[in-house]
Design a protein around this motif. Structure first.
Motif, PDB file in Angstrom:
ATOM      1  N   ILE A 148       2.608  -3.571   9.494  1.00 60.37           N
ATOM      2  CA  ILE A 148       3.384  -4.567   8.754  1.00 60.37           C
ATOM      3  C   ILE A 148       3.804  -4.002   7.397  1.00 60.37           C
ATOM      4  CG2 ILE A 148       3.350  -6.912   7.798  1.00 60.37           C
ATOM      5  CD1 ILE A 148       1.092  -7.519   9.853  1.00 60.37           C
ATOM      6  N   GLU A 149       2.885  -3.291   6.755  1.00 66.08           N
ATOM      7  CA  GLU A 149       3.187  -2.746   5.423  1.00 66.08           C
ATOM      8  C   GLU A 149       4.325  -1.732   5.478  1.00 66.08           C
ATOM      9  OE1 GLU A 149      -0.729  -1.570   4.032  1.00 66.08           O
ATOM     10  OE2 GLU A 149      -1.024  -3.556   3.112  1.00 66.08           O
ATOM     11  N   ARG A 150       4.456  -1.042   6.604  1.00 64.54           N
ATOM     12  CA  ARG A 150       5.568  -0.090   6.746  1.00 64.54           C
ATOM     13  C   ARG A 150       6.913  -0.812   6.667  1.00 64.54           C
ATOM     14  NH1 ARG A 150       2.338   3.380   9.618  1.00 64.54           N
ATOM     15  NH2 ARG A 150       2.379   2.161  11.535  1.00 64.54           N
ATOM     16  N   VAL A 151       6.989  -2.015   7.239  1.00 64.34           N
ATOM     17  CA  VAL A 151       8.248  -2.771   7.214  1.00 64.34           C
ATOM     18  C   VAL A 151       8.438  -3.470   5.867  1.00 64.34           C
ATOM     19  CG1 VAL A 151       9.507  -4.706   8.263  1.00 64.34           C
ATOM     20  CG2 VAL A 151       8.312  -3.050   9.710  1.00 64.34           C
ATOM     21  N   VAL A 152       7.350  -4.019   5.320  1.00 66.16           N
ATOM     22  CA  VAL A 152       7.435  -4.717   4.028  1.00 66.16           C
ATOM     23  C   VAL A 152       7.740  -3.712   2.908  1.00 66.16           C
ATOM     24  CG1 VAL A 152       6.120  -6.095   2.346  1.00 66.16           C
ATOM     25  CG2 VAL A 152       5.890  -6.566   4.785  1.00 66.16           C
ATOM     26  N   GLY A 153       7.231  -2.499   3.050  1.00 64.79           N
ATOM     27  CA  GLY A 153       7.466  -1.473   2.036  1.00 64.79           C
ATOM     28  C   GLY A 153       6.535  -1.600   0.843  1.00 64.79           C
ATOM     29  N   ALA A 154       5.482  -2.408   0.986  1.00 57.91           N
ATOM     30  CA  ALA A 154       4.507  -2.603  -0.102  1.00 57.91           C
ATOM     31  C   ALA A 154       3.205  -3.082   0.530  1.00 57.91           C
ATOM     32  CB  ALA A 154       5.023  -3.642  -1.086  1.00 57.91           C
ATOM     33  N   PRO A 155       2.083  -2.914  -0.192  1.00 58.77           N
ATOM     34  CA  PRO A 155       0.823  -3.451   0.346  1.00 58.77           C
ATOM     35  C   PRO A 155       0.909  -4.969   0.487  1.00 58.77           C
ATOM     36  CG  PRO A 155       0.427  -2.050  -1.583  1.00 58.77           C
ATOM     37  CD  PRO A 155       1.908  -2.257  -1.491  1.00 58.77           C
TER      38      PRO A 155
END
Ligand code: TXA
Ligand code: MG
Length: 324
Positions: A203-210
């Motif tokens: 999920i963080e890969r898509v959100v681009g943030a922790p």
């Protein structure tokens, strides 16, 4: 364990299940995570019945299952971040908590009076066929009495809910085996409300943030996340490499304890995905065996916190917590 063979939905079964849903009654529905107890999310009476059958506290809202992003847009305001997550992971084990549309028509009991709604598109042929046939969002919490271990087989549903469910759609064993990951979308923030069948790193890969965490001290953000939950009868001791005399043992990887009176292994090869798929079945069968043999404690091997390990450890900690 081998990959479960998917059972194709029989058209007659889907038609029968859809008829039951339209009549405001309940169907146990397979999903890729766990079996859900499904009812019409637009009907207060159907949703009330779900709470009643599960004996679920009324303040705890339910997930509405939809076919995909287009149907989700009928019930919630979709932000670019929500759309990006849906495009990447739907259908799949990701639930999004979004602002509820004023004209959604959803039951107010479904959302327990909140101005947000939890939506998910399941990756399961039976569930998708039932949503398509009814053309309704389906409210579906896990198909077990509130606080008990979630069902990953039709037999688990029968054992927990018996006659109170009108029909069980048999989709065989659930592929993922732990509930969906729940993310609240708050503007441009993605907040992790419940670790689950989709790993945080993906999920963080898509959100681009922790991912953010819910504010400490606030009321439980996903109200179902009570500390004691998923509770078997046997007491759990976590992070043990072996059982003490008289204890049962739940292993992971090469941690088998052959001295334990009763034992099982989540994954001999140390694979967290396989462990997630086996988790609830192992807890159930060990719990039953322990009750029969008068064993009071189950020692559980450490599971790494990577990938689906985060969801496994979350469920194990809840199962080990003192009963509320
Ligand atoms: O994998 C799953 O998510 C399964 C399958 C059947 O889809 N369903 C499931 O539902 O686990 P349930 O009802 O057992 O868990 C739903 C969680 C609860 O912890 C609830 O508090 C939270 O979602 N939830 C629902 N609506 C919410 C909202 N508006 N805001 C915050 N949390 C919400
Ligand atoms: Mg549940």
């Amino acid at each position: 364990m081998t990959e479960p063979s998917p059972i194709a939905p029989a058209p007659g079964d889907i038609a029968r299940a859809a008829e039951i849903i339209r009549a405001g009654r309940l169907v146990a529905m397979p999903t890729e995570t766990v079996y859900g107890l499904a009812g019409d999310a637009l009907s207060d009476a159907a949703v009330a019945k779900i709470y009643e059958v599960k004996a679920r506290p009324q303040f705890n809202p339910l997930i509405a299952h939809v076919s995909g992003p287009a149907m989700a847009g009928r019930f919630a305001a979709l932000t670019p971040l929500a759309e990006a997550l849906m495009a990447a992971f739907w259908p799949g084990p990701l639930t999004l908590v979004l602002p509820r549309r004023a004209d959604s028509g959803l039951s107010n009991i479904l959302t327990a009076g909140l101005d947000t709604v939890a939506l998910r598109a399941p990756d399961n042929a039976h569930a998708q066929a039932l949503i398509a046939e009814t053309d309704r969002p389906l409210a579906a919490p896990s198909a077990n009495p509130s606080g008990a271990v979630s069902p990953t087989l039709p037999d688990h549903v029968r054992a927990g809910l018996g006659e109170s469910v009108d029909f069980i759609l048999d989709g065989g064993p659930c592929r993922i085996g732990v509930e969906s990951t729940i993310i609240q979308i708050d503007g441009t923030d993605a907040i992790l409300l419940r670790p689950g069948g989709l790993a945080r790193a993906d999920i963080e890969r898509v959100v681009g943030a922790p991912l953010k965490l819910p504010q400490a001290g606030a009321a439980p953000a996903a109200p179902g996340m009570l500390k004691s939950h998923y509770a078997p009868g046997v007491a759990l001791r976590l992070n043990r490499r072996k059982a003490e005399p008289g204890e049962a043992f739940l292993g992971f990887g090469s941690t088998d304890d052959f001295n334990a009176v009763i034992s099982a292994n989540l994954s001999q090869s140390g694979d967290v995905r396989e462990a997630a798929a086996n988790l609830f079945t192992c807890l159930r069968s060990l719990d039953m065996a322990c009750a029969k043999a008068g064993v009071e404690t189950l020692a559980v091997a450490p599971v790494p916190d990577e990938g689906l390990g985060e969801a496994i450890n979350d469920r194990l900690q809840r199962a080990a917590a003192p009963r509320q």
